[in-house]
Design a protein around this motif. Sequence first.
Motif, PDB file in Angstrom:
ATOM      1  N   SER A  68       0.821  -1.214   0.000  1.00 65.74           N
ATOM      2  CA  SER A  68       0.000   0.000   0.000  1.00 65.74           C
ATOM      3  C   SER A  68       0.853   1.261   0.000  1.00 65.74           C
ATOM      4  O   SER A  68       0.539   2.228  -0.691  1.00 65.74           O
ATOM      5  CB  SER A  68      -0.915   0.019   1.228  1.00 65.74           C
ATOM      6  OG  SER A  68      -1.818  -1.042   1.185  1.00 65.74           O
ATOM      7  N   VAL A  78       3.960   0.515  -3.534  1.00 67.94           N
ATOM      8  CA  VAL A  78       3.474   0.176  -4.870  1.00 67.94           C
ATOM      9  C   VAL A  78       2.272   1.029  -5.265  1.00 67.94           C
ATOM     10  O   VAL A  78       2.135   1.426  -6.420  1.00 67.94           O
ATOM     11  CB  VAL A  78       3.140  -1.332  -4.965  1.00 67.94           C
ATOM     12  CG1 VAL A  78       2.547  -1.687  -6.305  1.00 67.94           C
ATOM     13  CG2 VAL A  78       4.390  -2.157  -4.695  1.00 67.94           C
ATOM     14  N   LEU A  79       1.398   1.337  -4.313  1.00 67.77           N
ATOM     15  CA  LEU A  79       0.202   2.098  -4.650  1.00 67.77           C
ATOM     16  C   LEU A  79       0.430   3.606  -4.738  1.00 67.77           C
ATOM     17  O   LEU A  79      -0.450   4.340  -5.186  1.00 67.77           O
ATOM     18  CB  LEU A  79      -0.914   1.797  -3.646  1.00 67.77           C
ATOM     19  CG  LEU A  79      -1.452   0.367  -3.679  1.00 67.77           C
ATOM     20  CD1 LEU A  79      -2.565   0.203  -2.663  1.00 67.77           C
ATOM     21  CD2 LEU A  79      -1.935  -0.010  -5.075  1.00 67.77           C
ATOM     22  N   ARG A  80       1.605   4.088  -4.335  1.00 65.17           N
ATOM     23  CA  ARG A  80       1.879   5.532  -4.407  1.00 65.17           C
ATOM     24  C   ARG A  80       1.731   6.059  -5.832  1.00 65.17           C
ATOM     25  O   ARG A  80       1.013   7.042  -6.061  1.00 65.17           O
ATOM     26  CB  ARG A  80       3.262   5.855  -3.854  1.00 65.17           C
ATOM     27  CG  ARG A  80       3.601   7.341  -3.971  1.00 65.17           C
ATOM     28  CD  ARG A  80       4.951   7.701  -3.362  1.00 65.17           C
ATOM     29  NE  ARG A  80       4.791   7.740  -1.919  1.00 65.17           N
ATOM     30  CZ  ARG A  80       5.363   6.885  -1.074  1.00 65.17           C
ATOM     31  NH1 ARG A  80       6.158   5.946  -1.528  1.00 65.17           N
ATOM     32  NH2 ARG A  80       5.173   6.987   0.210  1.00 65.17           N
ATOM     33  N   PRO A  81       2.371   5.440  -6.852  1.00 65.14           N
ATOM     34  CA  PRO A  81       2.201   5.976  -8.211  1.00 65.14           C
ATOM     35  C   PRO A  81       0.762   5.822  -8.730  1.00 65.14           C
ATOM     36  O   PRO A  81       0.291   6.643  -9.508  1.00 65.14           O
ATOM     37  CB  PRO A  81       3.187   5.182  -9.065  1.00 65.14           C
ATOM     38  CG  PRO A  81       3.738   4.122  -8.210  1.00 65.14           C
ATOM     39  CD  PRO A  81       3.364   4.386  -6.794  1.00 65.14           C
ATOM     40  N   VAL A  82       0.078   4.786  -8.285  1.00 68.00           N
ATOM     41  CA  VAL A  82      -1.322   4.608  -8.692  1.00 68.00           C
ATOM     42  C   VAL A  82      -2.169   5.748  -8.143  1.00 68.00           C
ATOM     43  O   VAL A  82      -2.988   6.337  -8.856  1.00 68.00           O
ATOM     44  CB  VAL A  82      -1.865   3.238  -8.210  1.00 68.00           C
ATOM     45  CG1 VAL A  82      -3.350   3.111  -8.503  1.00 68.00           C
ATOM     46  CG2 VAL A  82      -1.088   2.090  -8.842  1.00 68.00           C
ATOM     47  N   ALA A  83      -1.968   6.080  -6.868  1.00 67.25           N
ATOM     48  CA  ALA A  83      -2.714   7.177  -6.260  1.00 67.25           C
ATOM     49  C   ALA A  83      -2.405   8.492  -6.958  1.00 67.25           C
ATOM     50  O   ALA A  83      -3.302   9.308  -7.193  1.00 67.25           O
ATOM     51  CB  ALA A  83      -2.389   7.283  -4.771  1.00 67.25           C
ATOM     52  N   ARG A  84      -1.144   8.721  -7.317  1.00 71.75           N
ATOM     53  CA  ARG A  84      -0.767   9.941  -8.020  1.00 71.75           C
ATOM     54  C   ARG A  84      -1.434  10.018  -9.383  1.00 71.75           C
ATOM     55  O   ARG A  84      -1.867  11.078  -9.811  1.00 71.75           O
ATOM     56  CB  ARG A  84       0.747  10.022  -8.172  1.00 71.75           C
ATOM     57  CG  ARG A  84       1.449  10.289  -6.850  1.00 71.75           C
ATOM     58  CD  ARG A  84       2.923  10.425  -7.048  1.00 71.75           C
ATOM     59  NE  ARG A  84       3.171  11.720  -7.695  1.00 71.75           N
ATOM     60  CZ  ARG A  84       4.345  12.069  -8.183  1.00 71.75           C
ATOM     61  NH1 ARG A  84       5.359  11.245  -8.111  1.00 71.75           N
ATOM     62  NH2 ARG A  84       4.508  13.230  -8.745  1.00 71.75           N
ATOM     63  N   ALA A  85      -1.524   8.878 -10.072  1.00 68.68           N
ATOM     64  CA  ALA A  85      -2.142   8.859 -11.392  1.00 68.68           C
ATOM     65  C   ALA A  85      -3.654   9.084 -11.318  1.00 68.68           C
ATOM     66  O   ALA A  85      -4.245   9.675 -12.212  1.00 68.68           O
ATOM     67  CB  ALA A  85      -1.849   7.534 -12.088  1.00 68.68           C
ATOM     68  N   LEU A  86      -4.272   8.615 -10.249  1.00 63.87           N
ATOM     69  CA  LEU A  86      -5.719   8.738 -10.106  1.00 63.87           C
ATOM     70  C   LEU A  86      -6.171  10.104  -9.604  1.00 63.87           C
ATOM     71  O   LEU A  86      -7.315  10.488  -9.805  1.00 63.87           O
ATOM     72  CB  LEU A  86      -6.245   7.667  -9.152  1.00 63.87           C
ATOM     73  CG  LEU A  86      -6.155   6.227  -9.638  1.00 63.87           C
ATOM     74  CD1 LEU A  86      -6.584   5.277  -8.534  1.00 63.87           C
ATOM     75  CD2 LEU A  86      -6.993   6.033 -10.889  1.00 63.87           C
TER      76      LEU A  86
END
Length: 170
Positions: A133, A136-144
């Motif tokens: 969380s 790995v999810l940091r770039p996903v959160a930034r993209a969203l």
Amino acid sequence: MDPFVLIGRLVLATFLGGILGVEREARSQSAGLRTHTLVALGSCCFTLSSIYTEWMLQPGVSPGGSQADISRIASQIVVGIGFLGAGVILREGGAVKGLTTAANLWVTAAVGLACGLGMYLAAGVTVGLALLSLVVLRPVARALTPMTGRHGRHNDEDGDPANGEDPRPK
């Protein structure tokens, strides 16, 4: 309880809490490596103490029919860690910072509690999922999350941040 089991649980809780703390330390967060290791260690120690208390007060051993409920100490760890977590949440203008670190401290307390109870697999999987969380999810959160208005910051008319910097966390 076997002294080696007790020491092993304390060491494992400290180590796993430290793993979570390293990620926060690398991001220069207010609660880093030492805070996370101490939260996990303290949670584990409280849990071991509550287990020991229940064992000491079992029927036939306890004086005057006393009883212990190990869930009471565990529930107080959950409540008490909220106070520590609140200390890392800051408000800067319209932005609120520190929520992820506060949540990470809460998870770290759970890891310490699980180690104290001897739930090693649960503690290890929890650390793995927490790191997933956090990292790995940091770039996903930034993209969203759109840049405009991110964390309460205002952009100028052409869509660039007012101060010229990317407001998203790195």
